[in-house]
Enzyme design. Structure first.
Site, mmCIF file in Angstrom:
data_model
loop_
_atom_site.group_PDB
_atom_site.id
_atom_site.type_symbol
_atom_site.label_atom_id
_atom_site.label_comp_id
_atom_site.label_asym_id
_atom_site.label_seq_id
_atom_site.Cartn_x
_atom_site.Cartn_y
_atom_site.Cartn_z
ATOM 1 N N ASP A 65 -0.966 1.528 -4.108
ATOM 2 C CA ASP A 65 -1.877 0.532 -4.705
ATOM 3 C C ASP A 65 -3.226 1.144 -5.073
ATOM 4 O O ASP A 65 -4.143 0.430 -5.460
ATOM 5 C CB ASP A 65 -2.045 -0.682 -3.790
ATOM 6 C CG ASP A 65 -2.804 -0.380 -2.514
ATOM 7 O OD1 ASP A 65 -2.814 0.799 -2.082
ATOM 8 O OD2 ASP A 65 -3.394 -1.303 -1.928
ATOM 9 N N ASP B 22 -2.232 6.486 -3.552
ATOM 10 C CA ASP B 22 -1.099 5.834 -2.900
ATOM 11 C C ASP B 22 -0.619 4.691 -3.795
ATOM 12 O O ASP B 22 -1.117 4.508 -4.910
ATOM 13 C CB ASP B 22 -1.450 5.377 -1.478
ATOM 14 C CG ASP B 22 -2.450 4.230 -1.444
ATOM 15 O OD1 ASP B 22 -3.164 4.038 -2.454
ATOM 16 O OD2 ASP B 22 -2.537 3.531 -0.422
ATOM 17 N N ASP C 185 -5.747 2.475 -3.474
ATOM 18 C CA ASP C 185 -7.015 2.278 -2.767
ATOM 19 C C ASP C 185 -7.352 3.483 -1.886
ATOM 20 O O ASP C 185 -8.374 3.488 -1.205
ATOM 21 C CB ASP C 185 -7.013 0.973 -1.954
ATOM 22 C CG ASP C 185 -6.016 0.962 -0.806
ATOM 23 O OD1 ASP C 185 -5.185 1.892 -0.714
ATOM 24 O OD2 ASP C 185 -6.069 0.020 0.010
ATOM 25 N N SER D 46 0.812 -1.214 0.000
ATOM 26 C CA SER D 46 0.000 0.000 0.000
ATOM 27 C C SER D 46 0.852 1.275 0.000
ATOM 28 O O SER D 46 1.596 1.524 -0.945
ATOM 29 C CB SER D 46 -0.958 -0.044 1.197
ATOM 30 O OG SER D 46 -1.983 0.900 1.049
#
Length: 449
Positions: free
Chosen positions: A244, A242, A246, A101
């Site tokens: 990833d 960010d 999400d 992440s």
């Protein structure tokens, strides 16, 4: 439950430290066995972000899944919400996202999604954990039943079409100059392309991943570069994802940050006016600002709070029938469209409001003034400082002093030996005094332990 491997968002840690090829292979085998249900040919989709360690983990997981008879479809670098969506649309039994992440490149992680695209429940994670510590040699597939692996083309186009369909067909972003920062992460291809297809004038930064620069001085956790670029290019808005994708943070035309609470306010008010809120309420965590709660209250919208973590927000949304929720960090969940936080789809909802109102982003995205919020951490070595009589007394005294004009939240961190003390209210000086008094009591209790 005491978990050895899984945290609040999958398994995460230092690449080649905690997250080794051996562990990745074992997770593939264990998860593959848990999700083999019925006689059909089982399949798993695997996506990843742009970390150097992604190759190592991806191929180790392929070995794990194929060794228990699962076919593997490799997506390459894709946002976490895209992997969740593709798990369901490709009728896979399981989805995997290899990502840590918003962490820097040295870390990596493994997130798992069930066949409907939702993160796994505690119970299913527990089943996988039990298998991780067992020998699985006798449960491997026979030679003729081993799985196959192949790369899938066209998945970028699928996610772009999915994201575009969350907006009305006639809505165009023409006339908007948008700077997007993809954090040198998983969204570096799909998001600039989707914005361009929607008609925006797109300026992209954070789209040159090299395996090492994910989230490095860029993205939603370091939005300073985005703020500078928005001002330099005289753009209308900046979007920071960010690693990833999400979560999302926006920047207005002046370069000022717009956090998840303001985004929730914008979307909630717009959806209420359009009759799109499933219930007259939204779900947020205990960390959302009291200013958001008061703003929503004034518009007949309830704010329901959960513990910190997007999985708790989503669980409450699904069990109680809400279709909007999120966190100040920019995890926004729109359950009409997605099964997990989707930073880009959340940004599109705000862009739709900007186009509808034809007003600057600084006006559209400033729905309330946040109340002063003080957050302090107290580290301790051992014991349970929260059980100390003096600490309990300080908390009770603090709540009395705020007397309905603020909020106090004292909680243990779920990941480290730290107690977080958060206070907010109309009077900053009063809030600081209350927080400092509790921090002092905790410090003494921790020292005495």
């Amino acid at each position: 439950m005491n978990r050895k491997y899984f945290g609040t968002d999958g398994i995460r840690g230092r690449a080649n430290g905690l997250i080794t090829p051996e562990l990745a292979l074992k997770v593939g085998q264990a998860a593959g066995l848990v999700f083999q249900r019925g006689e059909h040919r089982h399949r798993v989709v695997i996506g990843k972000d742009t970390r150097l360690s992604g190759y190592m983990i991806e191929y180790a997981m392929v070995a794990g899944f194929t060794s228990v008879g699962m076919d593997v479809l490799l997506l390459g670098p894709m946002p976490t919400p895209a992997v969740a969506m593709l798990t369901k649309s490709m009728r896979a039994d399981l989805g995997v996202m290899i990502s840590a992440s918003h962490n820097l490149f040295e870390d990596n992680g493994i997130k798992l999604f069930g066949p409907q695209g939702f993160k796994l429940s505690d119970d299913v994670e527990k089943q996988i954990e039990q298998l991780l510590d067992e020998s699985l040699d006798k449960r491997l597939a026979q030679s003729a039943s081993l799985g196959r692996a192949r790369r899938i083309d066209g998945v970028h186009d699928r996610y772009i079409e999915f994201a575009k369909r969350t907006l009305p067909r006639d809505l165009s972003l023409e006339g908007l100059r948008v700077v997007v920062d993809c954090a040198n992460g998983a969204a570096y291809k799909v998001v600039p392309e989707a914005l361009w297809e929607l008609g925006a004038d797109v300026i992209s930064i954070g789209v040159e991943p090299d395996g090492f620069n994910i989230n490095k001085e860029c993205g939603s956790t370091s939005p300073e570069a985005l703020s500078r670029k928005v001002r330099e290019m005289r753009a209308d808005i900046g979007i920071a994802l960010d690693g990833d994708a999400d979560r999302v943070i926006l920047v207005d035309e002046r370069g000022h940050l717009v956090d998840g609470d303001q985004l929730l306010a914008v979307i909630a008010q717009s959806w209420k006016e359009d009759g799109r809120l499933a219930k007259p309420g939204i779900v947020a965590t205990v960390m959302s600002n009291l200013g958001l709660e008061r703003f929503l209250e004034g518009h007949g919208i309830e704010l329901v709070r959960t513990p910190v973590g997007d999985r708790y927000v989503l669980e409450h949304m699904l069990s109680r029938g809400y279709n909007l929720g999120g966190e100040p960090s920019g995890h926004i969940i729109l359950s009409d469209y997605a099964t997990t936080g989707d930073g880009f789809v959340a940004a599109l909802q705000v862009l739709a409001v900007v186009q509808k109102l034809r007003r600057p982003v600084s006006e559209v995205c400033h729905r309330f003034d946040p109340l002063p919020q003080i957050l302090k951490n107290v580290r301790y070595r051992s014991g349970k400082p929260l059980d100390d009589a003096e600490v309990k007394s300080a908390i009770v005294a603090g709540e009395k002093r705020l007397n309905g004009h603020g909020r106090l939240l004292v909680r243990s961190s779920g990941t480290e030996p730290v107690i977080r003390v958060m206070g907010e209210g109309d009077d900053r000086i009063l809030v600081e005094e209350v927080v400092d008094h509790i921090v002092s009591a905790l410090g003494e209790a921790a020292a005495a332990a």
